[in-house]
Design an enzyme around this catalytic site. Structure first.
Site, short mmCIF file in Angstrom:
data_model
loop_
_atom_site.label_atom_id
_atom_site.label_comp_id
_atom_site.label_asym_id
_atom_site.label_seq_id
_atom_site.Cartn_x
_atom_site.Cartn_y
_atom_site.Cartn_z
N CYS A 303 0.80 -1.23 0.00
CA CYS A 303 0.00 0.00 0.00
C CYS A 303 0.83 1.28 0.00
CB CYS A 303 -0.99 0.00 1.16
SG CYS A 303 -0.36 -0.62 2.71
N ARG A 332 6.74 -11.35 5.47
CA ARG A 332 6.17 -11.22 6.82
C ARG A 332 6.84 -12.20 7.76
NH1 ARG A 332 -0.31 -10.32 5.39
NH2 ARG A 332 0.08 -8.57 3.96
N GLN A 350 1.29 -10.97 -3.55
CA GLN A 350 -0.13 -10.63 -3.50
C GLN A 350 -0.63 -10.19 -4.88
OE1 GLN A 350 0.20 -7.68 -0.23
NE2 GLN A 350 -1.35 -8.90 0.79
N ASP A 352 -2.30 -7.70 -5.68
CA ASP A 352 -2.71 -6.52 -4.94
C ASP A 352 -3.17 -5.40 -5.86
OD1 ASP A 352 -3.14 -5.49 -2.48
OD2 ASP A 352 -1.04 -5.32 -1.90
N HIS A 354 -4.86 -1.14 -5.44
CA HIS A 354 -5.36 -0.05 -4.60
C HIS A 354 -6.10 0.93 -5.48
CE1 HIS A 354 -2.18 -1.75 -2.04
NE2 HIS A 354 -3.00 -1.43 -1.07
N LYS A 433 -13.09 -4.20 6.61
CA LYS A 433 -12.83 -4.96 5.39
C LYS A 433 -13.92 -6.00 5.15
CE LYS A 433 -9.91 -8.33 7.82
NZ LYS A 433 -8.71 -9.18 7.75
N HIS A 479 -8.17 -0.97 -0.53
CA HIS A 479 -7.18 -2.05 -0.68
C HIS A 479 -7.95 -3.28 -1.18
CE1 HIS A 479 -4.30 -0.02 2.23
NE2 HIS A 479 -5.45 0.58 2.52
#
Length: 605
Positions: A303, A332, A350, A352, A354, A433, A479
């Site tokens: 992000c 992580r 991910q 991912d 945004h 979320k 997100h």
């Protein structure tokens, strides 16, 4: 009607004893296979197991025994080795105790009294230290000669337990600390009736056959190497092809939906992680390093990089919504005890994205994401459900902002006609979320993608756009990850299909088997023609019998097997074995290429 074993009040579960002492009224919980009932009976079954262990091994000392997604477990210390074979004796003792029908009694002690009561048990002292101070009293549940510190909830009697099974034994670090003592952990499962237990055990056996670690090794998809490090997957060629097929489908769908590709760095100065709140709220899950005497954080999420893309230019309302996507590699800090194949790793990618938009655009953007999600899940035959997670204890931002964002998610799901559950306090630290939970072919539920509304990070990074009146306004940040991560999704797909992947993502779609060397040139021509239309093919030309080569192809779970003999070469045909439909046919060279080309195009997101 079933026995009432508890009540649900204020979104919490209480057993009958606790409800009575607190004077609570609420929705009754019956002894059945509801989520609330299973939580109570499985917690009780953990204590039943502990009593059986204490009976068989009097020196045993116990740490904690919670309910978890896969049933329950208890961590304990014992001065002898317990193996899988010993579970049978423990389970037998559990059944013997349950038949006695011991009542379960709850009572309270002052903290100081509990410390004295368990003064010779360092594990219990560790538990006491973990319990918040509260009103200064601790609850204990007693059954027969066994008792333990516990907040409950529990059944009123052990007599109700008659459908349970101990499933596995493992080691577990005390309190999850890798530097601490290793305790013994036994897992178990319990249901309200034996039919449900039998069904679960059948599912468990099927799950073992489909285990992605086993299937992935057989199909040569991925591997791990301790010389590199735990939780760091290595993608082998076939696994990388599977990922590429997924990425290609996803990329085309993203482009059609107006997403732009971006890429952020994998390490960023710690200052930005402090601004975002990750440093304070997520720092224990991150890796840090120092470069030129400046601390950097290896990104656990994408992000912040995407925020910097947004900040790279002045933004107008005419540009919004802006949709950025990245197949971003993140790291992580997962403890070694929780690593599990591709499902739980330390490095993953991910899918991912945004979205930066105006508040008035939230609803339509979330609805578009839900539509996108439905198309992907339907393509793989997953059923799915949605869950909204609200503000957690550890969070940033005002209650008003959280309420506005949460209501936006609820409104979007309501307009899409999708029913959903609420997970109170389960949101990310920066916003509420929607969690996407899918059900696989054998009935297991998996946490997959997520959609998060974030009004906090735009404020923290002072993001703005100019509105129609030439006034600076703050955008909303959404997100969004639908697969969750490629690693986790591939693991789920592998177990869902048992390695029998659909044609459009299979790592090898066609295996070509020339009967002898005379057909090798024809096999190569077919191979090259398939590659040109985006179909991955392999030639199986080992010096083995035809039947053995066909069996080897079958073991690799390849959808299409193409056998080429003298007749096929002379007539420019292909003898086709379709493993999915179990059909065999002879088709022309050109028709075979066209058939496979269409198979690759028959699914889109």
């Amino acid at each position: 009607m079933s026995v009432i074993i508890g009540i649900k009040a204020n979104n919490a579960i209480y057993d009958t004893q606790s409800a009575e002492e607190l004077g609570l009224k609420g929705e009754p919980i019956y002894f059945d296979n509801s989520e609330e009932s299973l939580a109570i009976m499985r917690h009780t079954c953990a204590h039943l197991m502990a009593e059986a262990i204490k009976t068989l091994y009097p020196e045993a000392q116990f740490f904690v025994g919670p309910v978890v997604e896969e049933g329950f477990y208890y961590d304990f210390r014992i001065h002898q080795k317990i193996s899988e074979e010993d579970l049978v004796a423990i389970e037998s003792k559990m059944k013997e105790i349950a038949k006695k029908g011991e009542k379960i009694i709850k009572y309270h002690l002052k903290r100081e009294e509990a410390i004295i009561k368990f003064q010779n048990d360092d594990l219990k002292q560790a538990v006491i230290r973990k319990i918040p101070l509260g009103d200064g009293t601790l609850s204990i549940y007693s059954q027969g000669d066994f008792e333990d510190l516990c907040r409950g909830p529990h059944l009123p009697t052990l007599k109700l337990l008659n459908a349970f099974k101990l499933t596995k034994i493992a080691g577990a670090y005390l309190g999850g600390d890798e530097k601490a003592e290793m305790l013994t952990r036994i897992y178990g499962i319990a249901f309200a009736n034996k039919e449900s237990l039998s069904q679960y055990l059948r599912q468990l056996e099927e799950a073992k056959k489909r285990d992605h670690r086993k299937v992935g090794m057989e199909m040569e998809l991925f591997t791990f190497d301790e010389e590199i490090g735990a939780g760091l997957p290595i993608w082998l060629p076939k696994g990388a092809r599977l990922r590429r097929n997924l990425e290609n489908l996803l990329t085309q769908a993203l482009i059609e939906r107006g997403y732009e590709p971006v890429r952020g760095p994998e390490i960023l100065k710690s200052a930005v992680w402090k601004t975002s709140g990750h440093y304070a709220n997520y720092g224990e899950n991150m890796y840090f390093t120092t470069i030129d005497e400046v601390e950097y954080g290896i990104k656990p999420m994408n992000c912040v990089g995407h925020i910097k893309v947004y900040q790279s230019a002045l933004r107008s309302y005419r540009e919004l919504p802006l949709r950025f996507y990245e197949y971003g590699v993140v790291h992580r800090h997962e403890k070694s005890g929780v690593l599990h194949g591709l499902l739980r790793v330390r490095e993953f990618t991910q899918d991912d994205a945004h979205i930066f938009c105006r508040p008035s655009q939230i609803a339509s953007e979330v609805e578009n994401i839900i539509d996108f999600t439905q198309k992907i899940m339907n393509a793989f035959g997953f059923s799915y459900e949605m869950e909204i997670s609200t503000k957690p204890e550890k969070s940033i931002g005002s209650d008003a902002v959280w309420e506005q964002a949460t209501e936006a998610l609820k409104g979007a799901l309501n307009r899409c006609g999708i029913s959903y559950k609420i997970d109170e306090g389960g949101g990310a630290f920066y916003g509420p979320k929607i969690d996407i939970k899918i059900t696989d072919a054998i009935g297991r539920k998996w946490q997959c993608g997520t959609v998060q509304i974030d009004m906090n990070l735009p404020e923290r990074f002072d993001l703005t756009y100019t509105d129609e009146n030439n006034t600076a306004q703050q955008p909303v940040m959404i997100h969004r990850a639908i697969l969750g991560s490629f690693e986790r999704f591939v693991a789920i797909l592998t177990e869902h299909f048992g390695g029998e992947f659909p044609f459009f993502v299979a790592p090898t779609q066609v295996i070509i088997i020339p009967i002898n060397e005379a057909q090798n040139a024809y096999a190569k021509e077919l191979h090259n023609a398939l590659l040109k239309v985006g179909v991955y093919a392999e030639i199986e030309e080992k010096s083995e019998t035809l039947n053995k080569r066909i069996r080897n192809a079958e073991k690799q779970r390849v959808p299409i097997i193409a056998v080429l003999g003298a007749k096929e070469m002379e007539e420019r045909k292909v003898a086709v074995r379709n493993r999915r439909t179990k059909e065999q046919s002879d088709v022309s060279f050109d028709d075979f290429i066209q058939f496979n080309k269409e198979k690759m195009r028959e699914v889109s997101f």
